[in-house]
Write a protein that holds these residues in place. Structure first.
Motif, PDB file in Angstrom:
ATOM      1  N   LEU A 191     -36.648 -28.801  54.538  1.00 26.23           N
ATOM      2  CA  LEU A 191     -37.206 -29.439  53.353  1.00 26.23           C
ATOM      3  C   LEU A 191     -36.437 -28.946  52.141  1.00 26.23           C
ATOM      4  CD1 LEU A 191     -41.004 -29.148  54.163  1.00 26.23           C
ATOM      5  CD2 LEU A 191     -39.425 -31.005  54.689  1.00 26.23           C
ATOM      6  N   ALA A 192     -35.293 -29.541  51.892  1.00 27.16           N
ATOM      7  CA  ALA A 192     -34.401 -29.063  50.837  1.00 27.16           C
ATOM      8  C   ALA A 192     -34.557 -29.915  49.590  1.00 27.16           C
ATOM      9  CB  ALA A 192     -32.944 -29.106  51.314  1.00 27.16           C
ATOM     10  N   ALA A 193     -34.663 -29.291  48.453  1.00 28.05           N
ATOM     11  CA  ALA A 193     -34.685 -30.014  47.186  1.00 28.05           C
ATOM     12  C   ALA A 193     -33.269 -30.330  46.768  1.00 28.05           C
ATOM     13  CB  ALA A 193     -35.388 -29.178  46.106  1.00 28.05           C
ATOM     14  N   SER A 194     -33.121 -31.360  45.955  1.00 25.89           N
ATOM     15  CA  SER A 194     -31.802 -31.713  45.460  1.00 25.89           C
ATOM     16  C   SER A 194     -31.310 -30.627  44.508  1.00 25.89           C
ATOM     17  CB  SER A 194     -31.861 -33.060  44.743  1.00 25.89           C
ATOM     18  OG  SER A 194     -32.617 -32.953  43.556  1.00 25.89           O
ATOM     19  N   PRO A 195     -29.981 -30.548  44.283  1.00 20.48           N
ATOM     20  CA  PRO A 195     -29.465 -29.541  43.340  1.00 20.48           C
ATOM     21  C   PRO A 195     -30.062 -29.693  41.947  1.00 20.48           C
ATOM     22  CG  PRO A 195     -27.687 -30.432  44.672  1.00 20.48           C
ATOM     23  CD  PRO A 195     -28.899 -31.257  44.984  1.00 20.48           C
ATOM     24  N   LEU A 196     -30.300 -30.939  41.518  1.00 19.76           N
ATOM     25  CA  LEU A 196     -30.884 -31.150  40.201  1.00 19.76           C
ATOM     26  C   LEU A 196     -32.298 -30.596  40.132  1.00 19.76           C
ATOM     27  CD1 LEU A 196     -30.704 -32.343  37.375  1.00 19.76           C
ATOM     28  CD2 LEU A 196     -31.485 -34.525  38.317  1.00 19.76           C
ATOM     29  N   ASP A 197     -33.077 -30.780  41.223  1.00 16.93           N
ATOM     30  CA  ASP A 197     -34.432 -30.245  41.241  1.00 16.93           C
ATOM     31  C   ASP A 197     -34.423 -28.722  41.139  1.00 16.93           C
ATOM     32  OD1 ASP A 197     -35.482 -32.761  41.473  1.00 16.93           O
ATOM     33  OD2 ASP A 197     -35.527 -32.728  43.656  1.00 16.93           O
ATOM     34  N   ARG A 198     -33.460 -28.091  41.788  1.00 17.94           N
ATOM     35  CA  ARG A 198     -33.402 -26.630  41.738  1.00 17.94           C
ATOM     36  C   ARG A 198     -33.016 -26.147  40.345  1.00 17.94           C
ATOM     37  NH1 ARG A 198     -31.098 -27.435  46.971  1.00 17.94           N
ATOM     38  NH2 ARG A 198     -28.999 -27.343  46.102  1.00 17.94           N
ATOM     39  N   LEU A 199     -32.120 -26.857  39.664  1.00 13.97           N
ATOM     40  CA  LEU A 199     -31.713 -26.454  38.321  1.00 13.97           C
ATOM     41  C   LEU A 199     -32.785 -26.767  37.284  1.00 13.97           C
ATOM     42  CD1 LEU A 199     -27.977 -27.618  38.236  1.00 13.97           C
ATOM     43  CD2 LEU A 199     -28.855 -25.308  38.599  1.00 13.97           C
ATOM     44  N   ALA A 200     -33.582 -27.796  37.535  1.00 11.49           N
ATOM     45  CA  ALA A 200     -34.537 -28.253  36.522  1.00 11.49           C
ATOM     46  C   ALA A 200     -35.597 -27.214  36.213  1.00 11.49           C
ATOM     47  CB  ALA A 200     -35.192 -29.559  36.979  1.00 11.49           C
ATOM     48  N   THR A 201     -35.956 -26.395  37.183  1.00 14.62           N
ATOM     49  CA  THR A 201     -37.026 -25.422  36.970  1.00 14.62           C
ATOM     50  C   THR A 201     -36.513 -24.034  36.590  1.00 14.62           C
ATOM     51  OG1 THR A 201     -37.026 -24.977  39.354  1.00 14.62           O
ATOM     52  CG2 THR A 201     -38.577 -26.631  38.546  1.00 14.62           C
ATOM     53  N   ASP A 206     -34.739 -21.170  34.221  1.00 16.30           N
ATOM     54  CA  ASP A 206     -34.649 -20.890  32.798  1.00 16.30           C
ATOM     55  C   ASP A 206     -33.239 -21.157  32.302  1.00 16.30           C
ATOM     56  OD1 ASP A 206     -34.413 -19.230  30.269  1.00 16.30           O
ATOM     57  OD2 ASP A 206     -36.513 -18.889  30.763  1.00 16.30           O
ATOM     58  N   PHE A 207     -33.119 -21.766  31.115  1.00 12.91           N
ATOM     59  CA  PHE A 207     -31.805 -22.059  30.553  1.00 12.91           C
ATOM     60  C   PHE A 207     -30.954 -20.797  30.407  1.00 12.91           C
ATOM     61  CE2 PHE A 207     -33.678 -26.007  28.419  1.00 12.91           C
ATOM     62  CZ  PHE A 207     -33.125 -26.846  29.364  1.00 12.91           C
ATOM     63  N   ASP A 221     -21.245 -24.032  33.940  1.00 12.04           N
ATOM     64  CA  ASP A 221     -21.056 -25.156  34.861  1.00 12.04           C
ATOM     65  C   ASP A 221     -22.394 -25.805  35.211  1.00 12.04           C
ATOM     66  OD1 ASP A 221     -18.360 -24.721  34.853  1.00 12.04           O
ATOM     67  OD2 ASP A 221     -18.371 -23.501  36.690  1.00 12.04           O
ATOM     68  N   GLU A 222     -23.424 -24.991  35.411  1.00 15.09           N
ATOM     69  CA  GLU A 222     -24.738 -25.544  35.738  1.00 15.09           C
ATOM     70  C   GLU A 222     -25.328 -26.302  34.555  1.00 15.09           C
ATOM     71  OE1 GLU A 222     -26.271 -22.276  39.051  1.00 15.09           O
ATOM     72  OE2 GLU A 222     -26.518 -21.872  36.913  1.00 15.09           O
ATOM     73  N   LEU A 223     -25.113 -25.803  33.347  1.00 10.80           N
ATOM     74  CA  LEU A 223     -25.578 -26.548  32.170  1.00 10.80           C
ATOM     75  C   LEU A 223     -24.832 -27.869  32.030  1.00 10.80           C
ATOM     76  CD1 LEU A 223     -26.070 -23.837  29.405  1.00 10.80           C
ATOM     77  CD2 LEU A 223     -27.808 -25.339  30.374  1.00 10.80           C
ATOM     78  N   ALA A 224     -23.560 -27.870  32.373  1.00 12.35           N
ATOM     79  CA  ALA A 224     -22.795 -29.111  32.302  1.00 12.35           C
ATOM     80  C   ALA A 224     -23.323 -30.140  33.299  1.00 12.35           C
ATOM     81  CB  ALA A 224     -21.321 -28.829  32.572  1.00 12.35           C
ATOM     82  N   ARG A 225     -23.797 -29.668  34.450  1.00 10.83           N
ATOM     83  CA  ARG A 225     -24.369 -30.589  35.429  1.00 10.83           C
ATOM     84  C   ARG A 225     -25.667 -31.201  34.917  1.00 10.83           C
ATOM     85  NH1 ARG A 225     -24.582 -27.453  41.030  1.00 10.83           N
ATOM     86  NH2 ARG A 225     -25.488 -29.458  41.654  1.00 10.83           N
ATOM     87  N   LEU A 226     -26.397 -30.468  34.099  1.00 14.19           N
ATOM     88  CA  LEU A 226     -27.639 -30.988  33.534  1.00 14.19           C
ATOM     89  C   LEU A 226     -27.411 -31.884  32.315  1.00 14.19           C
ATOM     90  CD1 LEU A 226     -30.162 -27.986  33.615  1.00 14.19           C
ATOM     91  CD2 LEU A 226     -30.275 -30.100  34.927  1.00 14.19           C
ATOM     92  N   SER A 227     -26.225 -31.804  31.735  1.00 12.46           N
ATOM     93  CA  SER A 227     -25.998 -32.510  30.477  1.00 12.46           C
ATOM     94  C   SER A 227     -26.130 -34.018  30.635  1.00 12.46           C
ATOM     95  CB  SER A 227     -24.624 -32.152  29.908  1.00 12.46           C
ATOM     96  OG  SER A 227     -23.602 -32.560  30.810  1.00 12.46           O
TER      97      SER A 227
END
Length: 382
Positions: A125-135, A137-138, A144-150
Motif C-alpha cells: 500500500l504505497a502512497a505516491s511521491p507527491l502524497d509523501r511530500l505533501a505532509t 514540513d517545508f 529538489d523536493e520543493l521544486a517537485r512541489l512547485s
C-alpha cells in the motif's frame, strides 16, 4: 488502495490486449487522475478509467469486461448511473495476478499466460511521491523536493471574499430601479414606463496583500513561502511584500519572473534576506507608504511570520491595530504553530494575536488548505 503505478500499468496492459488502443499518454492521464481523485470504490475507479482511457463508445463493452475481470466482477450498471442498485464495492487491497492476455515472466525466465494460473499477488500500500511530500514540513524538504512541489503549488487558487463594485449589471429582479434603462424601454410604449429596468451591483474579489518574513528565524520556510508568493502574484489584485529589517515590494519582480527564476529575483530584490526582524518598523512603513494610499482598505492581509521581533511589542500592537482598522481581514501564518507544544509566548506574536482574524500554520503543502480557507472566510468580529 493498491500501488498506483502497478494498478495503472496492469489495467492498461489488459485493455491493450483486449483490443482497446491505450498509449503511454492515456496511461499517464489515468495515473494522474488516480493521484488527484484517489478513488475509494470501484464505481469511482471506473469513472476515472472511462474518462481517461476510452475514446469510443463502442469500446465500453470490452472495457467493462476487462474491468470486471481485473477487479472481481462487473459493477452494477444501475449503481454506475446513480440509480438504485447494489452499492459500489471498495477497491481491493491487492490486484489479482490473472489479467486477461497479460504475459508474466516465470522464475526460470520463460513467459506464460497469466490466465494459466490464478493467484493473489499482494501489493504494498504505497502512497505516491507527491502524497509523501505533501505532509512533510517545508523546513525538512530539500531544494529538489520543493521544486517537485512547485508545479502542484502553482495550481492553488488564492480566493478572497467578494465586495460590491461600483459597476452594476442588469437583473430582472434587481433591488434598485435603473432610471436610464427604464426611460429607454419606455420609448417602445409611447413614453409610458410600463416595465421598470432594474440592476444589482457587481461584485469583485477583495485585494490580497501578503507580507512575508524572510528573517533568519524564518529561513527554513522562506523558499516554500516564496513559491506561495509566486502563486499570489498570479491572482488578480494581489500585492506581495517581504520584510526583515526593511520592507520590500516584490510584486513587479515576481510577476515578470518565470517559476524557476522567482527565488533568484526575490533574493536580489530583498537585500535583508536572513537578517534580523523588525516587524513593527516594517508594518509602520507599510501603513505609511501603502496603507494610507488605499492599498489595504477593504483588503485581505496575510502576514507570514513566526512573530520573533527585535522591536517593542507595544509598537507592534499599535501598528497592527492601525492595520486592522482598514483591512477587511488579517490572517497570520506562523509555521511554528504546527507543533502541539506551541504557545504564543513570543512577545511579537502575543502582541499581534488580538488583531488577527485567523492564525494558521501552512507548514506543509497539505496544511495550505487551511490557509486558503482562512483567506476566503468571512470577517469575524474581533
Amino acid at each position: 488502495m493498491p500501488d498506483l503505478p502497478e494498478l495503472a500499468a496492469s489495467f492498461t496492459a489488459a485493455l491493450h490486449d483486449a483490443g482497446i488502443a491505450v498509449g503511454p499518454d492515456r496511461t499517464r492521464s489515468f495515473a494522474r487522475a488516480l493521484t488527484l481523485l484517489e478513488p475509494s470504490t470501484t464505481r469511482d475507479l471506473r469513472h476515472c478509467a472511462l474518462a481517461t482511457l476510452v475514446s469510443d463508445p463502442e469500446q465500453i463493452e470490452r472495457f467493462d469486461a476487462v474491468f470486471g475481470e481485473v477487479f472481481g466482477g462487473p459493477a452494477d450498471p444501475g449503481a454506475q448511473r446513480g440509480q438504485p442498485g447494489d452499492p459500489a464495492r471498495s477497491l481491493p487491497r491487492t490486484l489479482p495476478g490473472r489479467v486477461p492476455g497479460a504475459h508474466r515472466a516465470t522464475a526460470d525466465g520463460r513467459s506464460r499466460e497469466a490466465g494459466a494460473e490464478q493467484r493473489e499477488a499482494p501489493l504494498p500500500l504505497a502512497a505516491s511521491p507527491l502524497d509523501r511530500l505533501a505532509t512533510r514540513d517545508f523546513a525538512d524538504l530539500s531544494a529538489d523536493e520543493l521544486a517537485r512541489l512547485s508545479d502542484v503549488m502553482r495550481t492553488l487558487v488564492l480566493r478572497t471574499p467578494t465586495r460590491p463594485s461600483r459597476r452594476r449589471r442588469t437583473a430582472h429582479h434587481g433591488t434598485r430601479v435603473d432610471v436610464r434603462r427604464t426611460l429607454a424601454i419606455s420609448r417602445r410604449t409611447g413614453g409610458y414606463p410600463l416595465r421598470l429596468g432594474r440592476f444589482v451591483p457587481r461584485t469583485r474579489p477583495r485585494d490580497l496583500i501578503v507580507l512575508c518574513d524572510i528573517s533568519g528565524s524564518m529561513e527554513p520556510y522562506a523558499r516554500a513561502m516564496l513559491q506561495l508568493l509566486y502563486c499570489a502574484t498570479r491572482a488578480a489584485h494581489a500585492e506581495v511584500f517581504t520584510f526583515a529589517t526593511r520592507l520590500t515590494r516584490l510584486t513587479p519582480a515576481l510577476r515578470r519572473a518565470r517559476p524557476e527564476d522567482a527565488l533568484a529575483r526575490a533574493g536580489r530584490a530583498a537585500p535583508d534576506w536572513s537578517g534580523g526582524t523588525r516587524i513593527a518598523d516594517c508594518l509602520a512603513e507599510f501603513n505609511e507608504r501603502f496603507g494610507r494610499r488605499g492599498m489595504a482598505h477593504g483588503a485581505v492581509v496575510a502576514i507570514i511570520s513566526d512573530g520573533w521581533d527585535t522591536g517593542t511589542p507595544a509598537d507592534l500592537a499599535t501598528h497592527m491595530a492601525r492595520l486592522s482598522r482598514v483591512a477587511h481581514r488579517i490572517v497570520w501564518v506562523n509555521p511554528r504553530t504546527a507543533s502541539p507544544r506551541y504557545r504564543p509566548l513570543v512577545a511579537g506574536m502575543a502582541a499581534a494575536l488580538p488583531y488577527c482574524d485567523a492564525v494558521v500554520s501552512a507548514h506543509s503543502f497539505a496544511a495550505l488548505d487551511e490557509f486558503t480557507t482562512a483567506l476566503s472566510a468571512p470577517r469575524r468580529r474581533r
